[in-house]
Design a protein around this motif. Structure first.
Motif, short mmCIF file in Angstrom:
data_model
loop_
_atom_site.label_atom_id
_atom_site.label_comp_id
_atom_site.label_asym_id
_atom_site.label_seq_id
_atom_site.Cartn_x
_atom_site.Cartn_y
_atom_site.Cartn_z
N ALA A 74 0.82 -1.21 0.00
CA ALA A 74 0.00 0.00 0.00
C ALA A 74 0.86 1.26 0.00
O ALA A 74 0.63 2.18 -0.80
N PHE A 75 1.84 1.30 0.89
CA PHE A 75 2.66 2.50 0.99
C PHE A 75 3.51 2.69 -0.26
O PHE A 75 3.74 3.82 -0.69
N GLN A 76 4.00 1.62 -0.86
CA GLN A 76 4.75 1.74 -2.11
C GLN A 76 3.85 2.26 -3.22
O GLN A 76 4.33 2.91 -4.15
N GLY A 77 2.55 1.97 -3.12
CA GLY A 77 1.59 2.46 -4.11
C GLY A 77 1.05 3.84 -3.82
O GLY A 77 0.17 4.32 -4.54
N GLY A 78 1.54 4.47 -2.75
CA GLY A 78 1.14 5.84 -2.46
C GLY A 78 -0.17 5.98 -1.71
O GLY A 78 -0.73 7.08 -1.62
N LEU A 229 6.92 -6.58 -6.49
CA LEU A 229 7.12 -5.13 -6.47
C LEU A 229 8.33 -4.69 -7.29
O LEU A 229 8.30 -3.62 -7.91
N TRP A 230 9.40 -5.47 -7.27
CA TRP A 230 10.65 -5.01 -7.87
C TRP A 230 11.10 -5.79 -9.10
O TRP A 230 12.12 -5.46 -9.68
N ARG A 231 10.35 -6.80 -9.50
CA ARG A 231 10.78 -7.59 -10.65
C ARG A 231 9.66 -7.81 -11.67
O ARG A 231 9.84 -8.60 -12.60
N THR A 232 8.53 -7.14 -11.52
CA THR A 232 7.43 -7.31 -12.47
C THR A 232 6.91 -5.95 -12.91
O THR A 232 7.11 -4.93 -12.24
N SER A 233 6.22 -5.94 -14.04
CA SER A 233 5.64 -4.69 -14.54
C SER A 233 4.51 -4.20 -13.64
O SER A 233 4.30 -2.99 -13.51
N ILE A 234 3.80 -5.15 -13.02
CA ILE A 234 2.74 -4.73 -12.09
C ILE A 234 3.33 -3.95 -10.92
O ILE A 234 2.83 -2.88 -10.55
N GLY A 235 4.39 -4.48 -10.34
CA GLY A 235 5.04 -3.79 -9.23
C GLY A 235 5.62 -2.46 -9.65
O GLY A 235 5.58 -1.48 -8.89
N TYR A 236 6.15 -2.40 -10.89
CA TYR A 236 6.69 -1.13 -11.38
C TYR A 236 5.60 -0.07 -11.45
O TYR A 236 5.81 1.09 -11.05
N ARG A 237 4.43 -0.45 -11.94
CA ARG A 237 3.33 0.51 -12.03
C ARG A 237 2.86 0.95 -10.65
O ARG A 237 2.55 2.14 -10.44
N ILE A 238 2.80 0.00 -9.71
CA ILE A 238 2.39 0.37 -8.35
C ILE A 238 3.37 1.37 -7.76
O ILE A 238 2.99 2.40 -7.19
N LYS A 243 5.51 6.91 -6.31
CA LYS A 243 6.58 7.90 -6.40
C LYS A 243 6.07 9.25 -6.90
O LYS A 243 6.40 10.30 -6.35
N ASN A 244 5.28 9.20 -7.97
CA ASN A 244 4.79 10.45 -8.57
C ASN A 244 3.54 10.14 -9.36
O ASN A 244 3.61 9.59 -10.47
N GLU A 245 2.41 10.49 -8.79
CA GLU A 245 1.13 10.15 -9.41
C GLU A 245 0.96 10.86 -10.75
O GLU A 245 0.50 10.26 -11.73
N ARG A 246 1.34 12.13 -10.82
CA ARG A 246 1.17 12.89 -12.06
C ARG A 246 2.06 12.33 -13.17
O ARG A 246 1.64 12.20 -14.32
N ALA A 247 3.30 12.01 -12.81
CA ALA A 247 4.21 11.45 -13.82
C ALA A 247 3.72 10.09 -14.30
O ALA A 247 3.83 9.76 -15.49
N ALA A 248 3.20 9.28 -13.39
CA ALA A 248 2.68 7.97 -13.77
C ALA A 248 1.49 8.12 -14.71
O ALA A 248 1.38 7.37 -15.70
N ARG A 249 0.62 9.06 -14.41
CA ARG A 249 -0.53 9.28 -15.29
C ARG A 249 -0.07 9.76 -16.67
O ARG A 249 -0.60 9.34 -17.71
N TYR A 250 0.94 10.62 -16.70
CA TYR A 250 1.48 11.12 -17.97
C TYR A 250 2.10 9.98 -18.78
O TYR A 250 2.05 9.99 -20.02
#
Length: 396
Positions: A74-78, A229-238, A243-250
């Protein structure tokens, strides 16, 4: 070599936070006319003084581990999940109901644990849905959902899930006892013969204790979540959303979906904690009416353990064990020097303050490291740029 040094250096703030917390706790002990050295000795003996004490520390740590693993997601996902208590309760209700329904089925244990995961996940996902689509503060919603879960538990344990044989004996609402096939097996560790010959002792550790296979499940799931969290695309997106919600949305990431997924998984692991607590330790669900009557504050202690573990599921395991030792050792401390065991609650809060402060320091240090690295890169590029001589500037 420098990267390894930086990683080791990152551990210093956490150790310093623990040291400062113990110093402040020593001040509280002195205010109670108690010797800090005597108190800490009693706490250490109560936590790991013998085989049974160590087993009890691990037993106390197991539900904290599951909650802490979910909190890391949860915390890694903001998103901030304060609803571990309620999610544990929902997981325990679903896991107990499944175990009682399936009876002695060969699949009763995995299905009961999965039911606990699913119930906790849906309960946590509800808070994530409210956050994502209605901008409802997840801190407030999860705290309120904790109370709703407690009332659902009280209603069911005084109604359709009440043990028909005891009927709430001693005014304690509880379910019927699960069958032995649904109980998690006790965990024992066989010591190699050469180690027994060399050091002596019992050839089988924890053979006569309450330690159960929930510990191994927690360890395996911690590794799985780390890989996720650290070795899959799902974890990368989370983590990108965290880290940065606006950048992730962009970047094209569906932010709302990741918020819901983070809370869904966090609630699921808290639900596993509730189911495992029933299957491995209590063998029935019972409560005094309050959320902590069943959870024993594991939902909140999991937050502290996750923070102390650096929001890393692997780090959450020793952190949870540490806090389990605090809780178990506090009971011996209370008996030895007549100090309230509730002092440990204050110590937990102090540790949170110092750990959060240390994380602020670490973030600033990371920014300085990135800034320094960026400047060095610019200088490197500038120094490697080919120079143009006067001869080259002249037309051919």
């Amino acid at each position: 070599m420098l990267n390894r040094f930086n990683r080791v250096l990152d551990l210093v703030p956490f150790l310093l936070a623990l040291l400062l917390a113990l110093i402040v706790a020593s001040g509280l002990l002195l205010a109670l006319d108690a010797s800090p050295i005597t108190a800490y000795q009693a706490m250490l003996e109560g936590a790991v003084g013998n085989e049974n004490a160590t087993a009890e520390t691990l037993v106390k740590a197991i539900p904290i581990m599951f909650v802490a693993i979910g909190i890391c997601i949860a915390f890694q996902g903001g998103v901030v999940n304060i609803g571990g208590e309620g999610q544990m309760i929902m997981g325990a209700l679903a896991g107990t109901a499944t175990a009682l329904s399936l009876g002695d089925s060969v699949f009763v244990i995995p299905l009961s644990i999965f039911a606990g995961f699913l119930a906790g996940a849906l309960y946590g996902g509800l808070a994530g849905f409210l956050k994502a689509y209605f901008d409802v503060n997840e801190i407030l919603s999860t705290i309120m959902l904790n109370q709703i879960a407690a009332q659902i538990m009280n209603y069911l344990l005084n109604g359709i899930m009440l043990d028909p044989e005891s009927g709430g004996l001693n005014n304690i609402p509880k379910t019927a006892r699960i069958v032995s096939e649904a109980e998690l097996p006790r965990l024992s560790i066989t010591v190699p013969q050469f180690a027994v010959s060399l050091f002596g002792g019992d050839p089988v550790l924890f053979d006569r204790t309450r330690l159960h296979y929930g510990l191994l499940i927690a360890v395996v799931l911690a590794v799985v979540v780390y890989v996720l969290l650290w070795r899959t695309s799902i974890g990368y997106r989370i983590r990108a959303v965290g880290k940065n919600e606006r950048a992730a949305r962009y970047a094209g990431i569906n932010v709302k979906r990741q918020m819901i997924l983070s809370m869904f998984l966090a609630g699921g692991f808290a639900g596993i904690a509730g189911a495992v607590q029933v299957l491995g330790l209590q063998y029935r669900l019972q409560t005094d009416g309050s959320p902590t009557g069943f959870t024993a504050n594991a939902g909140f202690n999991g937050i502290v353990a996750a923070l102390f573990g650096g929001l890393n599921p692997i780090g959450a395991l020793p952190a949870s064990t540490f806090f389990g030792g605090l809780l178990v050792g506090a009971q011996k401390m209370q008996r030895e020097i007549d100090v309230p065991a509730s002092l440990i609650t204050a110590v937990n809060g102090i540790i949170v303050v110092f750990v959060v402060s240390s994380q602020i320091f670490m973030r600033r240090r990371a920014k300085r490291r990135i800034s320094t690295g960026g400047d060095a890169a610019v200088n490197t590029v500038a120094s490697s740029k080919p120079t143009i001589t006067k001869m080259e500037e002249q037309p051919i």
